[in-house]
Write an enzyme that holds these catalytic residues in place. Sequence first.
Site, PDB file in Angstrom:
ATOM      1  N   ARG A 208      53.091  14.329  36.336  1.00 14.79           N
ATOM      2  CA  ARG A 208      51.612  13.951  36.846  1.00 14.79           C
ATOM      3  C   ARG A 208      50.646  13.810  35.578  1.00 14.79           C
ATOM      4  NH1 ARG A 208      50.809  17.636  42.371  1.00 14.79           N
ATOM      5  NH2 ARG A 208      52.219  16.871  43.523  1.00 14.79           N
TER       6      ARG A 208
ATOM      7  N   ARG B 279      50.954  23.287  56.044  1.00 13.15           N
ATOM      8  CA  ARG B 279      51.112  23.518  54.650  1.00 13.15           C
ATOM      9  C   ARG B 279      49.473  23.798  54.175  1.00 13.15           C
ATOM     10  NH1 ARG B 279      54.155  18.680  51.913  1.00 13.15           N
ATOM     11  NH2 ARG B 279      52.575  19.053  50.288  1.00 13.15           N
TER      12      ARG B 279
ATOM     13  N   ARG C 119      50.222  15.425  59.094  1.00 13.41           N
ATOM     14  CA  ARG C 119      51.074  16.463  58.647  1.00 13.41           C
ATOM     15  C   ARG C 119      50.738  17.770  58.616  1.00 13.41           C
ATOM     16  NH1 ARG C 119      52.850  15.079  52.483  1.00 13.41           N
ATOM     17  NH2 ARG C 119      50.935  16.359  51.899  1.00 13.41           N
TER      18      ARG C 119
ATOM     19  N   ARG D 268      42.890  17.547  45.489  1.00 15.54           N
ATOM     20  CA  ARG D 268      44.334  17.007  45.378  1.00 15.54           C
ATOM     21  C   ARG D 268      44.084  15.408  44.973  1.00 15.54           C
ATOM     22  NH1 ARG D 268      48.160  17.997  49.891  1.00 15.54           N
ATOM     23  NH2 ARG D 268      49.673  17.209  48.339  1.00 15.54           N
TER      24      ARG D 268
ATOM     25  N   LYS E 268      55.936   9.543  49.771  1.00 23.32           N
ATOM     26  CA  LYS E 268      57.163   9.863  48.852  1.00 23.32           C
ATOM     27  C   LYS E 268      58.272  10.744  49.451  1.00 23.32           C
ATOM     28  CE  LYS E 268      54.063  11.882  45.966  1.00 23.32           C
ATOM     29  NZ  LYS E 268      52.733  11.869  46.632  1.00 23.32           N
TER      30      LYS E 268
END
Length: 190
Positions: free
Chosen positions: A89, A134, A128, A145, A14
């Site tokens: 969401r 993160r 990532r 998640r 995204k």
Amino acid sequence: MYNLVIFGPPGAGKGTQSEKIIEKYKLAHISTGDMFRMHISNDTDLGKKVKQILADGLLVPDSITIEMLEEEVKSKPDVKGFIFDGFPRTVPQAEALDKFLEDKGLKINLVLQLDVNQDVIKERIAERQKISGRADDDADKLVKRIDEYFSKTIHVLPYYQSQDKVTKVNGIGKIDDIFEQISAAIDSTI
């Protein structure tokens, strides 16, 4: 004003595709994740609340998310439109977004669904995480998640499908090839 929702599980691409959409179509990007991380890094009261929720791998309550999103939209009155990334969401969030936009004489023009399987998602997020560090990409939080997406967030799609606004795009492949599919979908709805 042209508004689109970019929709997909964590690691679907995204953010990557949003950057390309912004460059080509000059839309403003609203990422709830980025808004949350900004509040956390600035150690705001909201950031402190959100930090614990995200650390647990859960969704931030609708009331907090919607309030932040409305503030962000109102702060950019002169843009050509918005890309909503990571929002809505839940169906109540989708309904609230529609109501908020309708009150301003606007609507969601397109919902882009990036279709990516869970194996690819896990590979992308592992990569990532090495780069960004993160906290929400840690392996244990990632499972939560992904579960949240497939148990709760995915139910937003029928809401928009009933409005004939969803275009599914294969999110696996070369970034530019995926973007060509996205551009074709946007161009057909402008």
